[in-house]
Motif scaffolding. Structure first.
Motif, PDB file in Angstrom:
ATOM      1  N   LYS A 181       7.487   5.453  -3.898  1.00 61.79           N
ATOM      2  CA  LYS A 181       6.453   5.458  -2.878  1.00 61.79           C
ATOM      3  C   LYS A 181       5.047   6.106  -3.595  1.00 61.79           C
ATOM      4  O   LYS A 181       5.022   7.072  -4.389  1.00 61.79           O
ATOM      5  CB  LYS A 181       6.768   6.528  -1.898  1.00 61.79           C
ATOM      6  CG  LYS A 181       7.956   6.044  -0.956  1.00 61.79           C
ATOM      7  CD  LYS A 181       7.813   6.720   0.456  1.00 61.79           C
ATOM      8  CE  LYS A 181       8.494   5.897   1.402  1.00 61.79           C
ATOM      9  NZ  LYS A 181       8.203   6.201   2.524  1.00 61.79           N
ATOM     10  N   SER A 182       3.930   5.620  -2.946  1.00 62.18           N
ATOM     11  CA  SER A 182       2.631   5.869  -3.315  1.00 62.18           C
ATOM     12  C   SER A 182       2.350   7.575  -2.857  1.00 62.18           C
ATOM     13  O   SER A 182       2.940   7.779  -1.807  1.00 62.18           O
ATOM     14  CB  SER A 182       1.667   5.124  -2.952  1.00 62.18           C
ATOM     15  OG  SER A 182       1.702   3.736  -3.461  1.00 62.18           O
ATOM     16  N   PRO A 183       1.654   8.301  -3.668  1.00 64.96           N
ATOM     17  CA  PRO A 183       1.275   9.407  -3.249  1.00 64.96           C
ATOM     18  C   PRO A 183       0.382   9.485  -1.986  1.00 64.96           C
ATOM     19  O   PRO A 183      -0.134   8.541  -1.512  1.00 64.96           O
ATOM     20  CB  PRO A 183       0.870  10.145  -4.483  1.00 64.96           C
ATOM     21  CG  PRO A 183       0.417   9.116  -5.485  1.00 64.96           C
ATOM     22  CD  PRO A 183       1.228   7.814  -4.690  1.00 64.96           C
TER      23      PRO A 183
ATOM     24  N   SER B  85       0.783  -1.158   0.146  1.00 67.68           N
ATOM     25  CA  SER B  85      -0.088   0.128  -0.072  1.00 67.68           C
ATOM     26  C   SER B  85       0.898   1.257  -0.045  1.00 67.68           C
ATOM     27  O   SER B  85       0.257   2.365  -0.248  1.00 67.68           O
ATOM     28  CB  SER B  85      -1.120  -0.085   1.181  1.00 67.68           C
ATOM     29  OG  SER B  85      -0.270   0.089   2.416  1.00 67.68           O
ATOM     30  N   ARG B  86       1.989   1.110   0.371  1.00 68.93           N
ATOM     31  CA  ARG B  86       3.022   2.395   0.647  1.00 68.93           C
ATOM     32  C   ARG B  86       3.936   2.561  -0.745  1.00 68.93           C
ATOM     33  O   ARG B  86       4.556   3.606  -0.829  1.00 68.93           O
ATOM     34  CB  ARG B  86       3.742   2.163   1.738  1.00 68.93           C
ATOM     35  CG  ARG B  86       3.036   2.185   3.129  1.00 68.93           C
ATOM     36  CD  ARG B  86       3.679   2.465   4.182  1.00 68.93           C
ATOM     37  NE  ARG B  86       2.892   2.749   5.410  1.00 68.93           N
ATOM     38  CZ  ARG B  86       3.266   2.369   6.479  1.00 68.93           C
ATOM     39  NH1 ARG B  86       4.575   2.387   6.768  1.00 68.93           N
ATOM     40  NH2 ARG B  86       2.547   2.690   7.505  1.00 68.93           N
ATOM     41  N   TRP B  87       4.102   1.263  -1.675  1.00 67.99           N
ATOM     42  CA  TRP B  87       5.014   1.596  -2.753  1.00 67.99           C
ATOM     43  C   TRP B  87       4.246   1.330  -3.806  1.00 67.99           C
ATOM     44  O   TRP B  87       3.316   0.539  -4.081  1.00 67.99           O
ATOM     45  CB  TRP B  87       6.184   0.523  -2.359  1.00 67.99           C
ATOM     46  CG  TRP B  87       6.935   0.869  -1.219  1.00 67.99           C
ATOM     47  CD1 TRP B  87       6.645   0.485   0.199  1.00 67.99           C
ATOM     48  CD2 TRP B  87       8.101   1.646  -1.297  1.00 67.99           C
ATOM     49  NE1 TRP B  87       7.963   1.148   0.697  1.00 67.99           N
ATOM     50  CE2 TRP B  87       8.659   1.682  -0.046  1.00 67.99           C
ATOM     51  CE3 TRP B  87       8.907   2.424  -2.354  1.00 67.99           C
ATOM     52  CZ2 TRP B  87       9.752   2.671   0.125  1.00 67.99           C
ATOM     53  CZ3 TRP B  87       9.744   3.171  -1.897  1.00 67.99           C
ATOM     54  CH2 TRP B  87      10.360   3.183  -0.615  1.00 67.99           C
ATOM     55  N   GLN B  88       4.659   2.042  -5.080  1.00 66.78           N
ATOM     56  CA  GLN B  88       4.112   1.754  -6.409  1.00 66.78           C
ATOM     57  C   GLN B  88       5.011   0.704  -6.960  1.00 66.78           C
ATOM     58  O   GLN B  88       5.991   0.530  -7.190  1.00 66.78           O
ATOM     59  CB  GLN B  88       4.031   2.933  -7.244  1.00 66.78           C
ATOM     60  CG  GLN B  88       3.153   4.056  -6.801  1.00 66.78           C
ATOM     61  CD  GLN B  88       3.178   5.314  -7.705  1.00 66.78           C
ATOM     62  OE1 GLN B  88       4.179   5.408  -8.397  1.00 66.78           O
ATOM     63  NE2 GLN B  88       2.146   6.053  -7.722  1.00 66.78           N
TER      64      GLN B  88
ATOM     65  N   GLU C  78       5.260  -2.427 -10.461  1.00 58.96           N
ATOM     66  CA  GLU C  78       4.783  -2.792 -11.771  1.00 58.96           C
ATOM     67  C   GLU C  78       5.582  -3.987 -12.193  1.00 58.96           C
ATOM     68  O   GLU C  78       6.523  -4.279 -11.559  1.00 58.96           O
ATOM     69  CB  GLU C  78       4.950  -1.517 -12.765  1.00 58.96           C
ATOM     70  CG  GLU C  78       6.270  -1.150 -13.227  1.00 58.96           C
ATOM     71  CD  GLU C  78       6.146  -0.278 -14.050  1.00 58.96           C
ATOM     72  OE1 GLU C  78       7.214  -0.202 -15.159  1.00 58.96           O
ATOM     73  OE2 GLU C  78       5.535   0.722 -14.264  1.00 58.96           O
TER      74      GLU C  78
END
Length: 53
Positions: A51-53, A17-20, A22
């Motif tokens: 990191k996710s925004p 949930s805290r990192w993007q 792919e």
């Protein structure tokens, strides 16, 4: 053992949930049956993008 599995799921959910992330490559994923579940035959390689925004 049940607590360890719960803790592992909690840590994984927090990281995801805290990192993007792919897929590392665009090759198609072929599922295979593992018991009652389906899973990727050769696993799935992921790349952390930031990191996710």
């Amino acid at each position: 053992m049940a607590f360890a599995q719960f803790e592992m799921k909690l840590v994984l959910a927090t990281v995801l949930s805290r990192w993007q992330m792919e897929l590392a490559n665009s090759k198609s994923v072929h599922p295979v049956r593992r018991g009652l579940l389906m899973a990727p035959k050769d696993g799935v390689r992921m790349v952390v993008k930031g990191k996710s925004p």
